[in-house]
Design a protein around this motif. Structure first.
Motif, short mmCIF file in Angstrom:
data_model
loop_
_atom_site.label_atom_id
_atom_site.label_comp_id
_atom_site.label_asym_id
_atom_site.label_seq_id
_atom_site.Cartn_x
_atom_site.Cartn_y
_atom_site.Cartn_z
N LYS A 38 45.88 46.77 30.21
CA LYS A 38 44.79 47.22 31.09
C LYS A 38 44.70 46.30 32.32
O LYS A 38 44.58 46.75 33.46
CB LYS A 38 43.46 47.15 30.31
N LEU A 39 44.81 45.01 32.07
CA LEU A 39 44.69 44.03 33.15
C LEU A 39 45.86 44.18 34.12
O LEU A 39 45.68 44.14 35.34
CB LEU A 39 44.67 42.62 32.55
N MET A 40 47.05 44.38 33.57
CA MET A 40 48.23 44.55 34.42
C MET A 40 48.02 45.72 35.39
O MET A 40 48.30 45.61 36.58
CB MET A 40 49.46 44.79 33.53
N LYS A 41 47.47 46.82 34.87
CA LYS A 41 47.26 48.00 35.72
C LYS A 41 46.26 47.71 36.84
O LYS A 41 46.44 48.13 37.97
CB LYS A 41 46.80 49.18 34.87
N LYS A 42 45.21 46.95 36.50
CA LYS A 42 44.21 46.63 37.52
C LYS A 42 44.80 45.73 38.60
O LYS A 42 44.52 45.90 39.78
CB LYS A 42 43.01 45.92 36.87
N ILE A 43 45.62 44.78 38.20
CA ILE A 43 46.23 43.87 39.19
C ILE A 43 47.21 44.65 40.06
O ILE A 43 47.29 44.44 41.27
CB ILE A 43 46.95 42.69 38.47
N ASP A 44 47.91 45.57 39.41
CA ASP A 44 48.86 46.41 40.14
C ASP A 44 48.13 47.25 41.19
O ASP A 44 48.54 47.31 42.35
CB ASP A 44 49.58 47.31 39.12
N THR A 45 47.00 47.83 40.78
CA THR A 45 46.20 48.65 41.71
C THR A 45 45.71 47.81 42.88
O THR A 45 45.56 48.29 43.99
CB THR A 45 45.00 49.27 40.95
N ALA A 46 45.47 46.52 42.61
CA ALA A 46 44.98 45.63 43.68
C ALA A 46 46.12 45.23 44.63
O ALA A 46 45.90 44.46 45.57
CB ALA A 46 44.33 44.40 43.08
N GLY A 47 47.32 45.72 44.38
CA GLY A 47 48.41 45.53 45.34
C GLY A 47 49.36 44.38 45.05
O GLY A 47 50.08 43.93 45.95
N PHE A 48 49.38 43.91 43.81
CA PHE A 48 50.31 42.82 43.47
C PHE A 48 51.50 43.39 42.69
O PHE A 48 51.32 44.32 41.90
CB PHE A 48 49.62 41.76 42.61
N ALA A 49 52.68 42.82 42.92
CA ALA A 49 53.86 43.21 42.14
C ALA A 49 53.70 42.60 40.74
O ALA A 49 53.80 41.39 40.57
CB ALA A 49 55.12 42.70 42.80
N GLN A 105 32.65 37.80 31.11
CA GLN A 105 33.85 38.61 30.84
C GLN A 105 34.03 39.69 31.91
O GLN A 105 35.13 39.90 32.41
CB GLN A 105 33.71 39.24 29.44
N ALA A 106 32.91 40.33 32.29
CA ALA A 106 32.98 41.46 33.23
C ALA A 106 33.41 41.00 34.63
O ALA A 106 33.84 41.81 35.45
CB ALA A 106 31.64 42.16 33.28
N GLY A 107 33.28 39.72 34.92
CA GLY A 107 33.63 39.26 36.27
C GLY A 107 35.02 38.66 36.36
O GLY A 107 35.46 38.22 37.43
N LYS A 108 35.75 38.63 35.23
CA LYS A 108 37.02 37.92 35.21
C LYS A 108 38.10 38.57 36.09
O LYS A 108 38.83 37.88 36.80
CB LYS A 108 37.54 37.82 33.77
N THR A 109 38.18 39.91 36.04
CA THR A 109 39.25 40.58 36.78
C THR A 109 39.10 40.32 38.28
O THR A 109 40.05 39.99 38.97
CB THR A 109 39.24 42.10 36.49
#
Ligand code: AMP
Length: 418
Positions: free
Chosen positions: A270-281, A239-243
């Motif tokens: 939470k996941l949306m925010k992490k993906i956003d921080t990684a630079g994806f729209a 689970q911890a490696g999924k993002t």
């Protein structure tokens, strides 16, 4: 109930189905000339006034399969709806789906006198009351808001001779059976009913028996059959490696649309925010978002200004987004059938798509349930399969345990296979 297949060997266009010329013309304007398999099967029976039970997912052309014969019948009858009445009713489980059906059917009725109304929650009830005050030929509704309007006597269903239950399996899952029990008896006894569902759980037979009369059964694909053009795979990942894995995979196809399914509203956000921080729209749709936010997210995703949409099952139900190339099951669904719904968001209209499942140790049993539904083992794209050890595999007398497996696999010891 009778199963019937498409008419083999005959090339068929819409004008051969006997639909009103105005409808055929509206279809041609949208470059829709050849009926899909579910349309070929359902439309002739529906035009003969038969009740229809259709097994079809979004993307198979099911809206037109029930919508065209319905609109044809309404056009042919010619009569106008009296104030506060509707002649046909389509019930859909979610606001998004109801809106999508309305948009579809309005495009088919362009230039005709037919009035197609929409009533869903999250929008001004007063404008819906005003619309119903004038009467509608066809009303598309979510059950909750319709009951509200019925309670206020803003609409009556005594003149309603057509009923469609769309995504009926989801209606059952969402507890709309009670609403249906209240709504259906209000309709005319002399009515034609069509039920469409992406899956056919056992309760569907009860639903059909309660609301349909001698229905013809049609299906786009056998239950559990997934479009051939979807390449499916699974990554075994903690689970911890999924993002991290998701971001790595998203990075390999930055220009393509990806839909990511999470199990909970909180998890999706939470996941949306992490993906956003990684630079994806990125955007998200789930039950905690307002209708306006949900509509905007879907619009931006369709336009491609948002490339990654994180969704929960309920919010993504029935949505037709043609260009989704990748569907990620970030969390595996609790209900195995939802896997079919989720991955059906890709490979639309003949295009190819990829469905990637992430399976953590806790989800080993969920994966097993999915593989049972799709009838094959998902090819492994990464990691090693979790091995489920059942401490209670033997009963006291040494025989095999009769205990039922836990659906989530929790409680079983899980380790990596050697
Ligand atoms: P549905 O399964 O009703 O959600 O339909 C998915 C999409 O397919 C919609 O955008 C329809 O406009 C489109 N569509 C429906 N019928 C046809 C057809 N016979 N040929 C091509 N596209 C179609």
């Amino acid at each position: 109930m009778m199963a019937c297949g498409p008419i083999k060997g005959i090339k068929m266009d819409f004008d051969m189905l006997g639909l009103a010329p105005r409808l055929v013309a509206a279809l041609a304007e949208q470059n829709i000339t050849k009926p899909t398999p579910i349309q070929k099967q359902a439309i002739p029976h529906a035009m003969n006034g038969r009740d229809v039970m259709g097994l079809a997912q979004t993307g198979t052309g099911k809206t037109a399969a029930f919508g065209l014969p319905l609109l044809h019948a309404l056009m042919k009858a010619g009569s106008k709806p009296a104030p506060r009445t509707v002649r046909g009713l389509v019930l859909a489980p979610t606001r998004e789906l109801a809106k999508q059906i309305t948009d579809n059917l309005r495009a088919f009725t362009k230039g005709s006198h037919l009035k197609v109304g929409l009533v869903v929650g999250g929008q001004s009830i007063n404008s819906q009351i005003n619309m119903l005050g004038r009467g509608a030929d066809l009303l598309i509704a979510t059950p909750g808001r319709l009951i509200d309007l019925l309670d206020r006597r803003s609409v009556s269903l005594g003149d309603t001779h057509f009923l469609v239950l769309d995504e009926a399996d989801q209606m059952l899952d969402m507890g709309f059976i009670h609403a249906l029990r209240r709504i259906a008896p209000l309709l005319s006894d002399d009515r034609q009913t069509m039920l469409f569902s992406a899956t056919m759980p056992k309760q569907m037979a009860e639903l059909a028996a309660a609301y349909l009369t001698n229905p013809v059964r049609v299906e786009a694909a056998p239950p559990g059959k997934v479009a051939d053009k979807i390449t499916q795979s699974v990554h075994f990942v903690p689970q911890a490696g999924k993002t991290e894995l998701l971001i790595e995979l998203l990075d390999s196809h930055r220009d393509e649309l990806a839909l990511v399914f999470a199990r909970t509203k909180h998890g999706a956000e939470k996941l949306m925010k992490k993906i956003d921080t990684a630079g994806f729209a990125t955007a998200s749709i789930h039950g905690n978002k307002s209708q306006g936010q949900r509509d905007r997210a879907i619009r931006q995703f369709k336009e491609g200004t948002v490339r990654v949409l994180v969704a929960t099952d309920v919010a993504a139900r029935g949505i037709d987004i043609p260009d989704v190339k990748h569907v990620y099951n970030f969390d595996l669904p609790n209900v195995a059938e939802n896997y079919i719904h989720r991955i059906g968001r890709t490979a639309r209209a003949g295009a190819a798509g990829r469905a990637i499942a992430f399976c953590s140790a806790d989800e080993a049993e969920s994966l097993r349930a999915i593989e049972k539904v799709v009838s094959f083992k998902l090819p492994v794209a990464g990691g090693r399969p979790w091995q489920v050890e059942k401490p209670d595999a033997k009963t006291k007398n040494g025989g095999p345990s009769r205990r039922r497996r836990r659906p989530s696999g929790r409680g079983n010891k899980v380790r990596r296979a050697a």
